[in-house]
Scaffold this active site. Structure first.
Site, PDB file in Angstrom:
ATOM      1  N   ASP A 414       0.827  -1.205   0.000  1.00 37.48           N
ATOM      2  CA  ASP A 414       0.000   0.000   0.000  1.00 37.48           C
ATOM      3  C   ASP A 414       0.862   1.257   0.000  1.00 37.48           C
ATOM      4  O   ASP A 414       1.924   1.305   0.620  1.00 37.48           O
ATOM      5  CB  ASP A 414      -0.894  -0.022   1.247  1.00 37.48           C
ATOM      6  CG  ASP A 414      -1.770   1.206   1.364  1.00 37.48           C
ATOM      7  OD1 ASP A 414      -2.621   1.397   0.493  1.00 37.48           O
ATOM      8  OD2 ASP A 414      -1.591   1.968   2.327  1.00 37.48           O
ATOM      9  N   GLU A 467       1.159  -0.536  -5.153  1.00 42.69           N
ATOM     10  CA  GLU A 467       0.228   0.560  -5.429  1.00 42.69           C
ATOM     11  C   GLU A 467       1.084   1.820  -5.473  1.00 42.69           C
ATOM     12  O   GLU A 467       1.427   2.394  -4.449  1.00 42.69           O
ATOM     13  CB  GLU A 467      -0.832   0.677  -4.333  1.00 42.69           C
ATOM     14  CG  GLU A 467      -1.851   1.763  -4.654  1.00 42.69           C
ATOM     15  CD  GLU A 467      -2.419   2.459  -3.421  1.00 42.69           C
ATOM     16  OE1 GLU A 467      -3.444   3.144  -3.578  1.00 42.69           O
ATOM     17  OE2 GLU A 467      -1.839   2.342  -2.339  1.00 42.69           O
TER      18      GLU A 467
END
Length: 735
Positions: A414, A467
């Site tokens: 993330d 990401e």
């Protein structure tokens, strides 16, 4: 003979040493407590503040210990060689028997100590944390924690009345690690660490950074969990997964938040347990044809509203759905259904909850001391000090932990962009440049490279996914070429451009035609995944359905056409739960998906479309084998802005038939649309998003078209086809 004896320097029996024990400030409790000497000179010193008297029981004989003058709760006396237990008697005459933790020697070996001190222990969870084991013939739990600046560290819990004086730990040399073996403590015991910092300040009670279990929030204690001995049934999957995670594999990911996928209304709307999800959730994903599941973070986190992205227990599967073995049941069930399991992994930040990592030993241990480096303004969280070798090792080892201990197939990292740049979301003067005066975070980059090198090197067939929302080069390039080493990268640019286009009234789409084609300029610069994730359906962004313009029927048709475009486009696929049946409301983490709406015919049609797209994607190598390679894609028509149509060919350069994708993003039917095709002959209409079974108007090509020779749109053949309004049609060459 006793298995271990503690050293007993002259100062150990001093009044000051005694006071350090009873006041809970000893950094060397084993020098005072436990057995010392041997033979007739052997004595035992023990601390039990609840006892009026204390005796050591050895070989069935009780040996009374005398109270130490001026040190209440401290007892001492001669005891013969060999094992013994302590028998306490309370003021009311009640008695209890306990094992003395200070008669046991160290558990950590010299090599573990060396590697931990060096910051190169690849599997710190095998040493740190709480391990149920047998030590020197006695069953109990070994506790070990890294707190290098602490003056004293203790294990506390109900088992010792949360009294930090009772289980003061042994410091292991210069490693910064403290350890103790507590006999009789086992599975399910709640515990924390009580730490006295470098300046003598008592810290808030801390959960175990390497703990394998936690209490149910809002309670914050760690829980002793024995994570050994699970019986896996997924060897067939493990042997084959390398081929299922590679660039040439069909990868279609169902992203889910397990707490809000489905809830049990009859039991207070509680979320599914891991064991229930192993049946209901896995069966659903299998039926939908997805190849992988991606779970939003399952690491323990105190705040439901963070969705798991503010973790405290990086080594603990959240107890919200069950204990660790039951999480393994979920992974095992997915593997037995041929589905891979990817976890969201969050090394980018951590919350400042007092029981967590924040100033763990009284210093900025895991985080930076300077808030310009150590504080996330966007999320009010702390940032790991990636340049500290022990912190880097903590994170990298945690990544390996999930892959090895839980058979997880991949990690999606993330907020990588926030890690790569020191000035991320910061104004001038609010960040510290790197050593060369630039904005790149060299230490975070090195940590990510080490994590990817380690995970790919140590666990066969896994994937890592970034990401990453900027144009940082080489995210999915190998580390030895200067890349970050990820297997895949989310294509955030494609997602933003195409959703922006789809949100526009079809009347104006011709003025933004490039938004659907621009992604092909860089589509093969990384190994991309096309993400329609949870981030696109929260915080007032609406659901996928409400992003589409027009009437209800037009919204549904737009969404069907978009999904057809997405599944035909180069790149692996990811779709967030609820989007597969066009949930009309945006995602809410505190309630389940709108399954009532999912059963309505128009929404069931969207779900059937996604299922069939997954089936087609897996079945046709030309649609997936060269997802990440430029020569597997060719535009047929990229410039028909006036008609808002697009056409391209996907190929695999083997015996696999070519696949042609044609999209029409206007509400106008084109009954004689001529499209160039790579070969003459029959082309099967393998997908038509306007089909009646998907809720469309059932306009199409009666199963296929026949291409005739003749150059058209740069292709050697062409066919005239019916191109329904707001639709995507996929043709597969026969023969």
């Amino acid at each position: 003979m006793a298995k271990t004896q503690n050293s007993h320097p002259a100062s150990a029996a001093s009044p000051e040493a005694h006071r350090s024990i009873i006041e809970g400030r000893s950094d060397d409790p084993f020098a005072v407590l436990g057995p010392h000497g041997s033979g007739t000179d052997r004595t035992v010193t023990a601390f039990d503040p609840g006892a009026a008297s204390l005796a050591a029981v050895a070989r069935g004989t009780s040996h009374p210990l005398e109270p130490v003058e001026g040190a209440e709760g401290l007892f001492r006396g001669p005891v013969p060689d060999g094992d013994y237990t302590l028998r306490g008697t309370g003021p009311g005459g009640e008695t209890w028997d306990v094992e003395d933790p200070y008669r046991f020697g160290p558990v950590m070996g010299e090599m573990d100590e060396y590697l931990l001190g060096e910051g190169t222990h690849q599997r710190i969870w095998q040493v740190l944390g709480a391990h149920v084991l047998e030590h020197e013939g006695t069953r109990g739990t070994h506790f070990a924690v890294w707190a290098p600046s602490a003056r004293r560290v203790s294990v506390v819990g109900e088992f010792n009345a949360w009294d930090g004086r009772r289980a003061q730990m042994r410091r292991r040399g210069s490693t910064g690690v403290w350890e103790i073996f507590l006999p009789g403590i086992g599975e399910g015991a709640a515990y924390k660490y009580e730490i006295v910092g470098a300046e003598g300040q008592l810290q808030p009670l801390k959960a175990d950074p390497v703990g394998f279990g936690s209490e149910h929030p809002p309670q914050t204690s760690s829980i002793v969990r024995d994570i050994t001995g699970y019986g896996w049934h997924d060897q067939d999957w493990m042997d084959s997964r390398e081929g299922r995670n590679g660039r040439s594999a069909p990868i279609s990911i169902y992203e889910a938040h397990l707490g809000s996928w489905k809830r049990i209304a009859e039991e207070g709307k509680r979320p599914l347990s891991y064991k229930e999800a192993a049946e209901q959730f896995v069966d659903y994903v299998h039926d939908m044809g997805f190849t992988h599941i991606e779970l939003m973070p399952v690491s323990e986190h105190p705040f439901d509203g963070s969705w798991g992205y503010q973790p405290v227990g990086l080594f603990a599967p959240t107890i919200r759905h069950g204990p660790p073995h039951e999480f393994r049941d979920l992974v095992d069930a997915a593997h037995r259904k041929g589905i891979g399991m990817i976890l969201d992994w969050v090394p980018g930040h951590f919350p400042s909850d007092k029981h967590g990592l924040e100033r763990f030993d009284g210093t900025a241990l895991y985080e930076h001391a300077d808030p310009r480096e150590g504080f996330h303004q966007d999320w009010n969280t702390l940032i790991y000090n990636y340049g500290r070798i022990e912190v880097c090792n903590f994170l990298v080892s945690n990544a390996l932990y999930w892959l090895e201990e839980y058979h997880v197939d991949g990690l999606r990292v993330d907020a990588v962009a926030s890690m790569l740049y020191r000035d991320y979301s910061r104004a001038e003067g609010e960040w510290v440049p790197n050593k060369d005066g630039g904005r790149e975070n060299y230490e975070a980059i090195a940590m990510l490279q080490k994590m990817n090198t380690m995970t790919y090197g140590e666990t066969e067939g896994v994937m890592t996914v970034a990401e990453e929302s900027t144009s940082y080069p080489g995210v999915s390039a190998p580390v030895h070429t200067g890349g970050l080493g990820f297997g895949y990268k989310w294509n955030m640019g494609w997602m933003n451009d195409t959703l922006s286009y789809m949100a526009k009234d079809p009347l104006y789409r011709k003025h933004h035609h490039h938004q659907m084609t621009f992604g092909l300029h860089y589509a093969f610069s990384e190994n991309f995944i096309l993400p329609i994730s949870h981030d696109e359906v929260v915080h007032g962004k609406g659901s996928m359905l409400t992003k589409m313009p027009g009437s209800e029927a037009e919204k549904l048709a737009n969404l069907r056409a978009y999904y057809g475009f997405m599944w035909g486009h180069p790149g692996k696929k990811l779709l967030f739960m609820g989007s597969e049946f066009a949930q009309p409301t945006e995602w809410n983490h505190s309630s389940q998906l709108d399954w009532e709406t999912a059963s309505k015919p128009q929404h069931e049609g969207i779900r059937r479309l996604v299922r069939d797209l997954n089936t087609l994607y897996r079945a046709e190598p030309s649609l997936h084998a060269r997802d990440c390679e430029e020569d597997g894609f060719q535009w047929i028509e990229a410039n028909d802005a006036d008609n808002s149509t697009f056409a391209w060919v996907r190929r695999n350069f083997d015996a696999s038939p070519e696949v042609v994708v044609v999209s029409n993003f206007t509400p106008v039917e084109r009954p004689e649309y001529r499209v160039g095709l790579p070969a003459a002959g029959k082309w099967r209409e393998a997908m038509n998003t306007d089909a009646g079974v998907y809720g469309g108007s059932n306009r199409g090509n009666m199963g296929g078209v026949t291409a005739k020779p003749g150059d058209w749109q740069g292709q050697p053949a062409s066919a005239t086809m019916v191109l329904p309004p707001l639709s995507t049609v996929i043709l597969v060459r026969e023969g």
